[in-house]
Write a protein that holds these residues in place. Structure first.
Motif, PDB file in Angstrom:
ATOM      1  N   ASP A 260       0.798  -1.231   0.000  1.00  0.00           N
ATOM      2  CA  ASP A 260       0.000   0.000   0.000  1.00  0.00           C
ATOM      3  C   ASP A 260       0.828   1.277   0.000  1.00  0.00           C
ATOM      4  OD1 ASP A 260       0.988  -0.192   2.554  1.00  0.00           O
ATOM      5  OD2 ASP A 260      -0.959  -0.285   3.552  1.00  0.00           O
ATOM      6  N   ARG A 261       2.167   1.161  -0.056  1.00  0.00           N
ATOM      7  CA  ARG A 261       2.957   2.375  -0.214  1.00  0.00           C
ATOM      8  C   ARG A 261       2.963   2.742  -1.690  1.00  0.00           C
ATOM      9  NH1 ARG A 261       7.786   0.826   1.328  1.00  0.00           N
ATOM     10  NH2 ARG A 261       6.949   0.480   3.405  1.00  0.00           N
ATOM     11  N   ALA A 262       2.630   3.974  -1.995  1.00  0.00           N
ATOM     12  CA  ALA A 262       2.429   4.391  -3.382  1.00  0.00           C
ATOM     13  C   ALA A 262       3.733   4.588  -4.150  1.00  0.00           C
ATOM     14  CB  ALA A 262       1.607   5.681  -3.417  1.00  0.00           C
ATOM     15  N   TYR A 263       4.847   4.316  -3.511  1.00  0.00           N
ATOM     16  CA  TYR A 263       6.133   4.469  -4.195  1.00  0.00           C
ATOM     17  C   TYR A 263       7.092   3.410  -3.669  1.00  0.00           C
ATOM     18  CZ  TYR A 263       7.024   7.075   0.138  1.00  0.00           C
ATOM     19  OH  TYR A 263       7.129   7.453   1.451  1.00  0.00           O
ATOM     20  N   GLY A 264       8.186   3.195  -4.364  1.00  0.00           N
ATOM     21  CA  GLY A 264       9.157   2.173  -3.974  1.00  0.00           C
ATOM     22  C   GLY A 264       9.140   0.969  -4.885  1.00  0.00           C
ATOM     23  N   ILE A 321      11.396   8.774   6.772  1.00  0.00           N
ATOM     24  CA  ILE A 321      12.063   7.498   7.029  1.00  0.00           C
ATOM     25  C   ILE A 321      12.185   6.666   5.757  1.00  0.00           C
ATOM     26  CG2 ILE A 321      11.550   7.348   9.497  1.00  0.00           C
ATOM     27  CD1 ILE A 321       9.189   5.541   8.822  1.00  0.00           C
ATOM     28  N   PHE A 322      11.165   6.730   4.888  1.00  0.00           N
ATOM     29  CA  PHE A 322      11.205   5.948   3.654  1.00  0.00           C
ATOM     30  C   PHE A 322      12.088   6.618   2.599  1.00  0.00           C
ATOM     31  CE2 PHE A 322       7.006   4.939   5.565  1.00  0.00           C
ATOM     32  CZ  PHE A 322       7.280   3.623   5.891  1.00  0.00           C
ATOM     33  N   THR A 343       9.470  12.555  -4.331  1.00  0.00           N
ATOM     34  CA  THR A 343       8.460  11.500  -4.439  1.00  0.00           C
ATOM     35  C   THR A 343       7.720  11.300  -3.123  1.00  0.00           C
ATOM     36  OG1 THR A 343       9.691  10.335  -6.172  1.00  0.00           O
ATOM     37  CG2 THR A 343       8.092   9.052  -4.915  1.00  0.00           C
ATOM     38  N   SER A 344       8.474  11.140  -2.049  1.00  0.00           N
ATOM     39  CA  SER A 344       7.842  10.845  -0.758  1.00  0.00           C
ATOM     40  C   SER A 344       7.137  12.056  -0.170  1.00  0.00           C
ATOM     41  CB  SER A 344       8.866  10.294   0.230  1.00  0.00           C
ATOM     42  OG  SER A 344       9.945  11.178   0.376  1.00  0.00           O
TER      43      SER A 344
END
Length: 452
Positions: A260-264, A321-322, A343-344
């Motif tokens: 569910d993280r929209a990036y990475g 943190i990400f 991005t984050s």
């Protein structure tokens, strides 16, 4: 070690996300580097929040390797007093279920706060309160993150070892690893050594009181310096690379997490035993994050790269943190550089805007304080959630959730809410003949009833 490059991107992230301070530690192929940026020192302590779970899972798997417990045996076998609302769960919930968040219990996070009103529960009392909380799924149907089940597992572990959890962790993990700046609870250390907590309150940086998480065992209570946290991450990395036995199951998928993280770019996401994992550019990437009022923390490692990294910051609900984690991996894996700050932060801005929009829609165009009525005042109790106190100030109703009173408002549609503005949160409530109904756990689809 690329120290100058590390310093440059750490300072950029600190400035962009408005972090009062940032601790960063990196281990790579035999070299270590850690530094604290901003208003803190190298030995400043930061709450680890849910990174505490990695300590509990490590300890329980150690006991399993020693033959003192079996991960696939029910908790009730080790403590006859174990009880949940669902009788089947009472009889069948195992250590593995608990450490991989498959109990069927939703978060029920508000109970950790409401139970702080007029009482300071022991770990045993919190475990008793959990026994009254309703599930929303059957056992092992779905991974649902639960701080409370980790607290329960801590208490059951204490019954097995006949010893306080903190004492066991000190003797078996902290002392052997020489983690002298790691603490089980806030009361063990000098509070002046703990970084001051901050929140972003509608775009403004605001210092908030330090709130100890209370007696929650291995769920979220620990603190450490950035150097100690890096040593712990290095220990996890080396164990994942060369370890054997049951403890290796900590790094293997046990339950499915939503991506569910929209990036990475992760194509899968799993929870092991007290450890998260996903893929990143073909690497198996293991990590655990932590978030608490005024703080965020992160621990990550990639065994194939011989890389471990940690971060601590005294601002919560931040994607810094990400951004820091992905930037670190890119740097040491030699990947094409990406602007993770943009991005984050773009995603974080969008997420906060969505939350604020929902808050405003529920609040309405002209919310009004609810006028006090004597018959509504007093304490309302729930066996799982503890006490909510309804009081009045200037003829307006207030609801005490945990340590503080918050205003009760009503929108033009006649809906009442406890307004917790600092978190952009509105808790729907109704006064009924039975008492007070509050929507404390949305996953249940029904309110929690507090009786006067």
């Amino acid at each position: 070690m690329k120290t100058q490059e590390i310093d440059n991107y750490a300072e950029k992230i600190r400035a962009n996300f408005r972090l009062p301070s940032l601790g960063l530690g990196i281990y790579y192929k035999g070299e270590t580097y850690s530094h604290v940026y901003g208003d803190a020192e190298q030995d400043t302590l930061y709450p680890l929040a849910s990174i505490s779970k990695t300590f509990l899972a490590t300890a329980i798997c150690k006991l399993a390797d020693e033959g003192k417990i079996d991960l696939d045996q029910p908790l009730k076998k080790y403590w006859s007093g174990f009880k949940m609302v669902d009788p089947y769960v009472t009889e069948h919930l195992t250590w593995r279920d608990a450490l991989s968040h498959q109990s069927g219990l939703p978060a029920h996070d508000w109970m950790r706060i409401t139970n702080c009103n007029k009482q300071d529960l022991t770990l045993a009392q919190k475990v008793a309160a959990v026994s009254h909380l309703e599930p929303n799924h059957e056992l092992r149907v779905k991974m649902q993150y639960s701080n409370l089940i980790f607290a329960v597992a801590t208490y059951v572990m204490e019954q097995v070892i006949n010893q306080d959890y903190g004492s066991y962790i000190h003797e078996n993990l902290l002392k052997p690893l020489q983690l002298s700046s790691t603490y089980i609870n806030h009361h063990e250390c000098d509070r002046d050594q703990i970084a001051k907590p901050y929140l972003l309150d509608h775009g403004k940086l605001r210092e908030v009181p330090l709130i100890a998480p209370g007696k929650v065992g291995g769920a979220s209570s620990m603190l450490a310096s950035i150097s100690d946290l890096l040593e712990w991450a290095k220990f996890q990395l080396k164990t994942a690379q060369t370890g054997s036995g049951i403890t290796m199951q900590r790094y293997q998928p046990q339950s499915i997490m939503p991506v569910d993280r929209a990036y990475g770019g992760a194509s899968f996401s799993n929870y092991g035993l007290g450890m998260m994992m996903e893929d990143y550019h073909g690497y198996k990437y293991l990590f655990h994050s932590g978030s608490y009022v005024g703080y965020c923390s992160f621990l990550g490692f990639i065994p194939e790269l011989d890389l471990a990294f940690v971060s601590t910051m005294n601002l919560d609900s931040t994607d810094a943190i990400f951004a820091l984690a992905y930037q670190t991996i890119d740097t040491f894996a030699g990947l094409k550089q990406h602007d993770w700050i943009k991005t984050s932060s773009d995603f974080m801005t969008q997420r906060l805007a969505t939350k604020q929009r929902k808050f405003s829609e529920a609040e309405g165009d002209n919310p009004q304080p609810v006028k006090a009525k004597p018959e509504l005042l007093g304490d309302y109790r729930n066996p799982g959630y503890g006490i909510v106190t309804i009081s009045e100030q200037d003829n307006q109703l207030l609801a005490t959730i945990g340590h503080w009173p918050f205003p009760i408002i009503e929108n033009e549609r006649g809906q009442k809410f406890i307004e917790i503005k600092i978190y952009d949160t509105l808790l729907p409530l109704k006064f009924t003949t039975a008492g007070l109904e509050i929507m404390t756990e949305p996953a249940l689809g029904k309110p929690t009833i507090f009786k006067k």
